[in-house]
Design a protein around this motif. Structure first.
Motif, PDB file in Angstrom:
ATOM      1  N   ILE A 116      74.135  30.362  26.099  1.00  0.00           N
ATOM      2  CA  ILE A 116      72.921  31.152  25.882  1.00  0.00           C
ATOM      3  C   ILE A 116      71.745  30.536  26.627  1.00  0.00           C
ATOM      4  O   ILE A 116      70.979  31.231  27.312  1.00  0.00           O
ATOM      5  N   LEU A 117      71.606  29.211  26.520  1.00  0.00           N
ATOM      6  CA  LEU A 117      70.523  28.521  27.223  1.00  0.00           C
ATOM      7  C   LEU A 117      70.669  28.656  28.732  1.00  0.00           C
ATOM      8  O   LEU A 117      69.675  28.859  29.451  1.00  0.00           O
ATOM      9  N   ASN A 118      71.898  28.548  29.236  1.00  0.00           N
ATOM     10  CA  ASN A 118      72.125  28.623  30.673  1.00  0.00           C
ATOM     11  C   ASN A 118      71.778  30.001  31.239  1.00  0.00           C
ATOM     12  O   ASN A 118      71.107  30.119  32.268  1.00  0.00           O
ATOM     13  N   VAL A 119      72.245  31.044  30.551  1.00  0.00           N
ATOM     14  CA  VAL A 119      71.971  32.406  31.018  1.00  0.00           C
ATOM     15  C   VAL A 119      70.474  32.702  30.964  1.00  0.00           C
ATOM     16  O   VAL A 119      69.907  33.306  31.887  1.00  0.00           O
ATOM     17  N   ALA A 120      69.818  32.266  29.893  1.00  0.00           N
ATOM     18  CA  ALA A 120      68.370  32.475  29.777  1.00  0.00           C
ATOM     19  C   ALA A 120      67.630  31.768  30.915  1.00  0.00           C
ATOM     20  O   ALA A 120      66.718  32.337  31.534  1.00  0.00           O
ATOM     21  N   GLY A 121      68.029  30.526  31.211  1.00  0.00           N
ATOM     22  CA  GLY A 121      67.409  29.792  32.308  1.00  0.00           C
ATOM     23  C   GLY A 121      67.651  30.453  33.651  1.00  0.00           C
ATOM     24  O   GLY A 121      66.744  30.544  34.495  1.00  0.00           O
ATOM     25  N   ASN A 122      68.899  30.920  33.879  1.00  0.00           N
ATOM     26  CA  ASN A 122      69.203  31.639  35.118  1.00  0.00           C
ATOM     27  C   ASN A 122      68.290  32.853  35.290  1.00  0.00           C
ATOM     28  O   ASN A 122      67.759  33.108  36.376  1.00  0.00           O
ATOM     29  N   TYR A 123      68.133  33.608  34.220  1.00  0.00           N
ATOM     30  CA  TYR A 123      67.313  34.824  34.273  1.00  0.00           C
ATOM     31  C   TYR A 123      65.871  34.491  34.663  1.00  0.00           C
ATOM     32  O   TYR A 123      65.270  35.152  35.508  1.00  0.00           O
ATOM     33  N   LEU A 124      65.349  33.434  34.064  1.00  0.00           N
ATOM     34  CA  LEU A 124      63.959  33.061  34.334  1.00  0.00           C
ATOM     35  C   LEU A 124      63.752  32.638  35.789  1.00  0.00           C
ATOM     36  O   LEU A 124      62.770  33.035  36.435  1.00  0.00           O
ATOM     37  N   PHE A 125      64.718  31.846  36.327  1.00  0.00           N
ATOM     38  CA  PHE A 125      64.524  31.273  37.656  1.00  0.00           C
ATOM     39  C   PHE A 125      65.020  32.160  38.799  1.00  0.00           C
ATOM     40  O   PHE A 125      64.634  31.956  39.947  1.00  0.00           O
ATOM     41  N   ILE A 126      65.900  33.136  38.494  1.00  0.00           N
ATOM     42  CA  ILE A 126      66.395  34.022  39.551  1.00  0.00           C
ATOM     43  C   ILE A 126      65.526  35.272  39.673  1.00  0.00           C
ATOM     44  O   ILE A 126      65.201  35.719  40.777  1.00  0.00           O
ATOM     45  N   PHE A 127      65.127  35.845  38.526  1.00  0.00           N
ATOM     46  CA  PHE A 127      64.391  37.108  38.550  1.00  0.00           C
ATOM     47  C   PHE A 127      62.884  36.942  38.322  1.00  0.00           C
ATOM     48  O   PHE A 127      62.116  37.864  38.523  1.00  0.00           O
ATOM     49  N   GLY A 128      62.459  35.750  37.869  1.00  0.00           N
ATOM     50  CA  GLY A 128      61.044  35.428  37.789  1.00  0.00           C
ATOM     51  C   GLY A 128      60.178  36.226  36.837  1.00  0.00           C
ATOM     52  O   GLY A 128      59.046  36.575  37.200  1.00  0.00           O
ATOM     53  N   GLY A 167      55.982  35.434  35.095  1.00  0.00           N
ATOM     54  CA  GLY A 167      55.321  34.547  36.041  1.00  0.00           C
ATOM     55  C   GLY A 167      56.111  33.316  36.430  1.00  0.00           C
ATOM     56  O   GLY A 167      55.592  32.432  37.125  1.00  0.00           O
ATOM     57  N   PHE A 168      57.386  33.211  35.997  1.00  0.00           N
ATOM     58  CA  PHE A 168      58.216  32.063  36.384  1.00  0.00           C
ATOM     59  C   PHE A 168      58.502  32.110  37.889  1.00  0.00           C
ATOM     60  O   PHE A 168      58.690  33.180  38.454  1.00  0.00           O
ATOM     61  N   PRO A 169      58.560  30.944  38.534  1.00  0.00           N
ATOM     62  CA  PRO A 169      58.860  30.928  39.973  1.00  0.00           C
ATOM     63  C   PRO A 169      60.304  31.334  40.243  1.00  0.00           C
ATOM     64  O   PRO A 169      61.209  30.971  39.485  1.00  0.00           O
ATOM     65  N   VAL A 170      60.544  32.098  41.306  1.00  0.00           N
ATOM     66  CA  VAL A 170      61.900  32.492  41.704  1.00  0.00           C
ATOM     67  C   VAL A 170      62.483  31.353  42.542  1.00  0.00           C
ATOM     68  O   VAL A 170      62.084  31.149  43.686  1.00  0.00           O
ATOM     69  N   LEU A 171      63.421  30.612  41.968  1.00  0.00           N
ATOM     70  CA  LEU A 171      63.956  29.407  42.616  1.00  0.00           C
ATOM     71  C   LEU A 171      65.387  29.570  43.118  1.00  0.00           C
ATOM     72  O   LEU A 171      65.914  28.670  43.766  1.00  0.00           O
ATOM     73  N   GLY A 172      66.052  30.685  42.816  1.00  0.00           N
ATOM     74  CA  GLY A 172      67.409  30.912  43.315  1.00  0.00           C
ATOM     75  C   GLY A 172      68.389  29.836  42.894  1.00  0.00           C
ATOM     76  O   GLY A 172      68.505  29.503  41.707  1.00  0.00           O
ATOM     77  N   VAL A 173      69.079  29.258  43.871  1.00  0.00           N
ATOM     78  CA  VAL A 173      70.104  28.246  43.597  1.00  0.00           C
ATOM     79  C   VAL A 173      69.512  27.042  42.879  1.00  0.00           C
ATOM     80  O   VAL A 173      70.113  26.495  41.944  1.00  0.00           O
ATOM     81  N   GLU A 174      68.339  26.614  43.276  1.00  0.00           N
ATOM     82  CA  GLU A 174      67.691  25.478  42.628  1.00  0.00           C
ATOM     83  C   GLU A 174      67.455  25.762  41.146  1.00  0.00           C
ATOM     84  O   GLU A 174      67.679  24.900  40.284  1.00  0.00           O
ATOM     85  N   GLY A 175      67.035  26.979  40.826  1.00  0.00           N
ATOM     86  CA  GLY A 175      66.800  27.351  39.434  1.00  0.00           C
ATOM     87  C   GLY A 175      68.077  27.368  38.617  1.00  0.00           C
ATOM     88  O   GLY A 175      68.101  26.923  37.460  1.00  0.00           O
ATOM     89  N   VAL A 176      69.167  27.875  39.216  1.00  0.00           N
ATOM     90  CA  VAL A 176      70.470  27.886  38.533  1.00  0.00           C
ATOM     91  C   VAL A 176      70.919  26.457  38.237  1.00  0.00           C
ATOM     92  O   VAL A 176      71.449  26.163  37.158  1.00  0.00           O
ATOM     93  N   ALA A 177      70.704  25.553  39.184  1.00  0.00           N
ATOM     94  CA  ALA A 177      71.083  24.155  38.992  1.00  0.00           C
ATOM     95  C   ALA A 177      70.273  23.513  37.867  1.00  0.00           C
ATOM     96  O   ALA A 177      70.827  22.799  37.015  1.00  0.00           O
ATOM     97  N   ILE A 178      68.962  23.763  37.840  1.00  0.00           N
ATOM     98  CA  ILE A 178      68.110  23.224  36.778  1.00  0.00           C
ATOM     99  C   ILE A 178      68.545  23.757  35.420  1.00  0.00           C
ATOM    100  O   ILE A 178      68.650  23.013  34.439  1.00  0.00           O
ATOM    101  N   SER A 179      68.826  25.054  35.362  1.00  0.00           N
ATOM    102  CA  SER A 179      69.264  25.684  34.114  1.00  0.00           C
ATOM    103  C   SER A 179      70.558  25.062  33.607  1.00  0.00           C
ATOM    104  O   SER A 179      70.719  24.783  32.412  1.00  0.00           O
ATOM    105  N   THR A 180      71.507  24.827  34.519  1.00  0.00           N
ATOM    106  CA  THR A 180      72.790  24.214  34.150  1.00  0.00           C
ATOM    107  C   THR A 180      72.589  22.812  33.594  1.00  0.00           C
ATOM    108  O   THR A 180      73.148  22.446  32.550  1.00  0.00           O
ATOM    109  N   ALA A 181      71.774  22.005  34.277  1.00  0.00           N
ATOM    110  CA  ALA A 181      71.548  20.613  33.858  1.00  0.00           C
ATOM    111  C   ALA A 181      70.850  20.538  32.499  1.00  0.00           C
ATOM    112  O   ALA A 181      71.241  19.741  31.634  1.00  0.00           O
ATOM    113  N   VAL A 182      69.844  21.373  32.283  1.00  0.00           N
ATOM    114  CA  VAL A 182      69.089  21.349  31.024  1.00  0.00           C
ATOM    115  C   VAL A 182      69.955  21.801  29.850  1.00  0.00           C
ATOM    116  O   VAL A 182      69.952  21.186  28.774  1.00  0.00           O
TER     117      VAL A 182
END
Length: 450
Positions: A168-180, A183-198
């Protein structure tokens, strides 16, 4: 604790493992599916980076696999104090090992990707993903060890719940960083990596709490440096050969990925999408094999060899039937399933044919998953490694190059090589189990008396 052990059944152990493995696969597919809305090249980049990360995960399995087998055998023999000591030693060893590998990945990420002949347009994104996720891979090392411990005590549902939360946390993080959104920054692959690690780090904190609860706070952490060094030796005796088979598999897959990279980015992407779908076909066999390993470990510790033999054969028949039926079902709807990930007609056509070949491949994989895990649980850990190395490199890698590259069959030739490898190893493993050699290799019964 002993009361819980008496109630263990294959179904009670397997369904939470099934959900857990499913969710692990969904976590990887969530990354792929959400990134596919961003860029097909990003999907290929993450797919190649994950080839390296999967190799690292196998290295963590050196200790986690040995932990699961030794704890299960000691619980079966009603040696709960020894099981607790093994839990503490394995956690400490894998934490140190995980930190060392995380540091190594952080500093050698780009050379490793260049070694895999990655297309230049994919290098930057693959490197970002590898450094972030790989740099925190020590978290995964500890989670794996705790999971192996808690499952061996019979509490498979606890690990399932933790996995649900991490997803749940990973998918939520992906959504925030991929689709922005918001006002979240669109980070693409970097955002997916951050979401996975957190999400993994939060999962680690909860895992530690569950471990303390399920062992009644009785694990001897304060006596870590006083515990018998024999535990480390036994962990390595089981863990290194056991993980060696999986390590060889992942290394061979990295070489085959280099072959596929030579076919182009489209072939790499088709392979990633197809394997993501195939994971859902063999997850039944994975869950059954892991549940069977726990049961057989307990049976071996208790000296119940005939029950262990029958348990493996029953589990094998069940795994083959379910994987074959699932492969046929997925093949019927393969184009629709691939259409979830991409609209590229060539990728869909190629992937659909590969999933059709999976109908032949998956029953062979079931042999390997169930019987190899049964052999490991019994302490017969070296034979699968020897056969695995010979078959993976002598059949899978060699045939992949011969059929896929030399004769120009592409991904189809590589899938035929996979089929030959899985079936050859599977049949040899079955002969080994039926021979009964494993009956004299249990660590608890053979070395300490049942």
């Amino acid at each position: 604790m002993s009361q819980n052990q008496k109630k263990l059944t294959l179904f009670a152990l397997t369904w939470p493992i099934f959900i857990e493995v499913l969710l692990h696969m969904l976590m990887g597919n969530a990354d792929t599916l959400m990134l596919s809305q961003y860029s097909d090249d990003s999907v290929a980049a993450v797919g190649v980076a994950n080839q390296i990360l999967s190799l690292v995960i196998v290295m963590f399995g050196f200790i986690a696999t040995g932990t699961a087998i030794l704890i299960a055998q000691n619980i079966g023999a009603n040696r709960l104090q020894t099981a607790g000591e093994i839990s503490v030693v394995s956690l400490a060893v894998n934490l140190v090992f995980g930190i060392l590998l995380s540091i190594l990945l952080f500093f050698t990420g780009k050379p490793l990707l260049l070694l895999m002949d990655l297309p230049s347009e994919l290098l930057d994104e693959a490197y970002i993903y590898l450094v972030i996720v790989g740099g925190f891979s020590f978290v995964q090392a500890v989670i794996m060890t705790i999971g192996a411990t808690v499952r061996s005590y019979g509490f498979t549902r606890d690990i399932m719940y933790i996995t649900i939360g991490m997803n749940i946390l990973n998918v939520a993080g992906n959504y925030l960083f991929i689709f922005g959104p918001f006002g979240f920054p669109v980070l693409g692959v970097e955002g997916v990596a951050i979401s996975t690690a957190v999400s993994r780090f939060i999962g680690l904190i909860v895992s530690i709490m569950v471990l303390v609860k399920r062992t009644n706070g009785e694990l001897p952490f304060r006596k870590l440096f006083q515990l018998p060094k024999e535990h480390i030796r036994n962990l390595l005796k089981i863990g290194i050969p056991s993980a060696g088979e999986q390590l060889s598999y992942n290394a061979s897959q990295m070489v085959i990925t280099i072959f596929i990279a030579a076919l182009g980015t489209e072939a790499l992407t088709a392979r990633v999408y197809t394997q993501n779908i195939m994971m859902f076909i063999f997850l039944f066999s994975v869950a059954i094999s892991q549940g069977t390993q726990i049961l057989i470990g307990h049976m071996i510790g208790a000296g119940k060899f005939e029950e262990a033999y029958k348990r493996c054969m029953q589990s094998l028949r069940l795994a083959i039937a379910i994987s074959l039926g699932t492969a046929i079902l997925f093949s019927i709807f393969s184009e629709n399933l691939l259409g979830i990930f991409t609209s590229n007609p060539e990728i869909i056509e190629t992937g659909a044919f590969l999933i059709l070949l999976t109908i032949i491949l998956e029953p062979g994989r079931s042999f390997n998953l169930v019987v190899i895990n049964s052999l490991r649980a019994a302490g017969d850990v070296k034979f699968p490694v020897y056969i695995g190395i010979l078959s993976m490199w002598g059949v899978s890698v060699s045939l992949s190059y011969l059929l896929g590259i030399h004769f120009g069959l592409g991904l189809t030739g590589i899938w035929i090589a996979f089929i030959a490898d899985e079936w050859l190893r599977g049949i040899l493993m079955l002969f080994r189990w039926r021979s009964g050699v494993w009956r004299s290799k249990g660590f608890v019964t053979a070395k300490q008396g049942a």
